[in-house]
Write a protein that holds these residues in place. Structure first.
Motif, PDB file in Angstrom:
ATOM      1  N   PHE A 193       0.831  -1.208   0.000  1.00 39.59           N
ATOM      2  CA  PHE A 193       0.000   0.000   0.000  1.00 39.59           C
ATOM      3  C   PHE A 193       0.866   1.258   0.000  1.00 39.59           C
ATOM      4  O   PHE A 193       0.624   2.198  -0.757  1.00 39.59           O
ATOM      5  N   LEU A 194       1.881   1.284   0.852  1.00 42.53           N
ATOM      6  CA  LEU A 194       2.720   2.477   0.960  1.00 42.53           C
ATOM      7  C   LEU A 194       3.438   2.764  -0.349  1.00 42.53           C
ATOM      8  O   LEU A 194       3.502   3.922  -0.798  1.00 42.53           O
ATOM      9  N   GLU A 195       3.946   1.742  -0.990  1.00 42.47           N
ATOM     10  CA  GLU A 195       4.670   1.943  -2.247  1.00 42.47           C
ATOM     11  C   GLU A 195       3.732   2.367  -3.371  1.00 42.47           C
ATOM     12  O   GLU A 195       4.105   3.184  -4.223  1.00 42.47           O
ATOM     13  N   GLN A 196       2.511   1.836  -3.380  1.00 41.83           N
ATOM     14  CA  GLN A 196       1.577   2.164  -4.456  1.00 41.83           C
ATOM     15  C   GLN A 196       0.891   3.508  -4.239  1.00 41.83           C
ATOM     16  O   GLN A 196       0.736   4.296  -5.168  1.00 41.83           O
ATOM     17  N   ALA A 197       0.494   3.781  -2.995  1.00 40.72           N
ATOM     18  CA  ALA A 197      -0.278   4.996  -2.720  1.00 40.72           C
ATOM     19  C   ALA A 197       0.598   6.236  -2.623  1.00 40.72           C
ATOM     20  O   ALA A 197       0.146   7.332  -2.955  1.00 40.72           O
ATOM     21  N   ALA A 198       1.807   6.086  -2.166  1.00 41.65           N
ATOM     22  CA  ALA A 198       2.641   7.269  -1.936  1.00 41.65           C
ATOM     23  C   ALA A 198       3.970   7.197  -2.677  1.00 41.65           C
ATOM     24  O   ALA A 198       4.806   8.084  -2.505  1.00 41.65           O
ATOM     25  N   LYS A 201       9.312   4.445  -0.380  1.00 40.63           N
ATOM     26  CA  LYS A 201      10.270   3.352  -0.378  1.00 40.63           C
ATOM     27  C   LYS A 201       9.737   2.219   0.497  1.00 40.63           C
ATOM     28  O   LYS A 201       8.853   2.423   1.321  1.00 40.63           O
ATOM     29  N   PRO A 202      10.280   1.008   0.326  1.00 43.56           N
ATOM     30  CA  PRO A 202       9.777  -0.129   1.108  1.00 43.56           C
ATOM     31  C   PRO A 202       9.892   0.108   2.612  1.00 43.56           C
ATOM     32  O   PRO A 202      10.771   0.832   3.091  1.00 43.56           O
TER      33      PRO A 202
END
Length: 313
Positions: A193-198, A201-202
């Motif tokens: 989610f973090l990589e796709q939405a914002a 970085k991992p």
């Protein structure tokens, strides 16, 4: 005759390394620590410096399914010896076990849930070289702001709230890197989610997140959320069993404040959920509270990241 001081009761299902380190530090010679859990879990108490003259009793984790196993370790002599001494339970289940341990004697002192310590843990100064080494090991570049999303136990955290807050702060330009324990629930899903939405970085996954004193001096802030059983009970049960979460079992409990206290001891900002009891430290200058408004958390994270970036220049 068994001579005894205070009795500390802790259960594997509701305690992480921060709680064990606290018990190891606070238990004095003559005390007894009664552990319900694996031998490897109890061994951490000695590794964290439990005094050699503290009696350590261990009951295997199968005890959670009945009381017979507990009574095979906890004898009538133990019950009599501890009946008139302070008894401290580190969690709701530990409290109930403690009550059962002493129900056969006329106990003269109350059983207490462990209160938030009045003093901060004993943090030590780090040389700059160690700070730089830990940042390299975590994969943090000089301009990145490390934020530890901690819990005790880590399995209880629902990472989705903190991840959304970090994602919002990242979108607005904050160079935040999220650090979590490998034991944290749904970390893979939240990483995607973090990589796709914002386009972030991992997520950094490091087992030292369970022992925040090992990495806090090298990063910029800590987030301590509530027990995720309130928002995602199936994912955030950890080692608790479903019957522990119902009305007839052990209710969910507030997350231990110890990770936040370690942040304060290390001089780092602590963003703490409103449900977590910080005791005498609630008004500490480095404490910021958040509740159910993810935008508020994002703003606070952005502010901390901006301050850290300016300070590093």
């Amino acid at each position: 005759m068994l001579h005894a001081g205070r009795l500390h009761v802790v259960c594997f299902e509701e305690a992480g390394d921060c709680t064990l380190e606290r018990i190891a530090r606070e238990a004095a010679a003559g005390d007894t620590v009664f552990v319900l859990g694996p031998q490897s879990f109890a061994a951490n108490l000695r590794a964290f410096g439990l005094h050699d003259q503290v009696r350590l009793l261990v009951c295997p984790r199968r005890a959670m399914f009945g009381f017979d196993s507990i009574q095979s370790v906890w004898t009538a002599e133990h019950a009599r010896a501890h009946g008139a001494h302070p008894r401290i339970a580190y969690g709701v289940r530990a409290m109930r076990v403690c009550e059962r341990l002493l129900d056969s004697v006329d106990a003269q002192s109350p059983i207490e849930l462990a209160a938030t310590p009045a003093t901060l843990p004993p943090a030590r100064e780090w040389p700059e070289g160690r700070r730089a080494r830990i940042r390299r090991e975590l994969g943090l570049s000089a301009h990145e702001v490390g934020v530890l999303v901690a819990g005790d136990p880590s399995e209880w955290i629902d990472l989705s709230f903190a991840t959304r807050g970090i994602a919002m702060a990242t979108v607005t330009g904050a160079p935040i890197r999220m650090i979590v324990s490998p034991r944290s629930a749904r970390r893979e899903t939240m990483g995607v989610f973090l990589e796709q939405a914002a386009h972030g970085k991992p997520i950094i996954v490091d087992e030292r997140a369970d022992r925040p004193w090992e990495i806090l001096p090298a990063i910029e802030a800590l987030v301590l959320d509530q027990d995720g059983v309130a928002t995602n009970p199936l994912s955030c049960m950890g080692w608790r069993q479903p019957w522990m979460l119902g009305e007839s079992g052990v209710a969910s409990q507030s997350m231990s404040p110890m990770p936040a206290l370690w942040a304060l001891a290390c001089g780092k900002p602590a963003l703490v959920h409103a449900s977590v009891d910080l005791g005498a430290h609630a008004s500490h200058a480095l404490v910021t509270r958040f509740d159910s408004d993810v935008a508020q958390l994002a703003r606070e994270l952005y502010a901390r990241a901006s301050s850290a970036s300016v300070a590093s220049r």
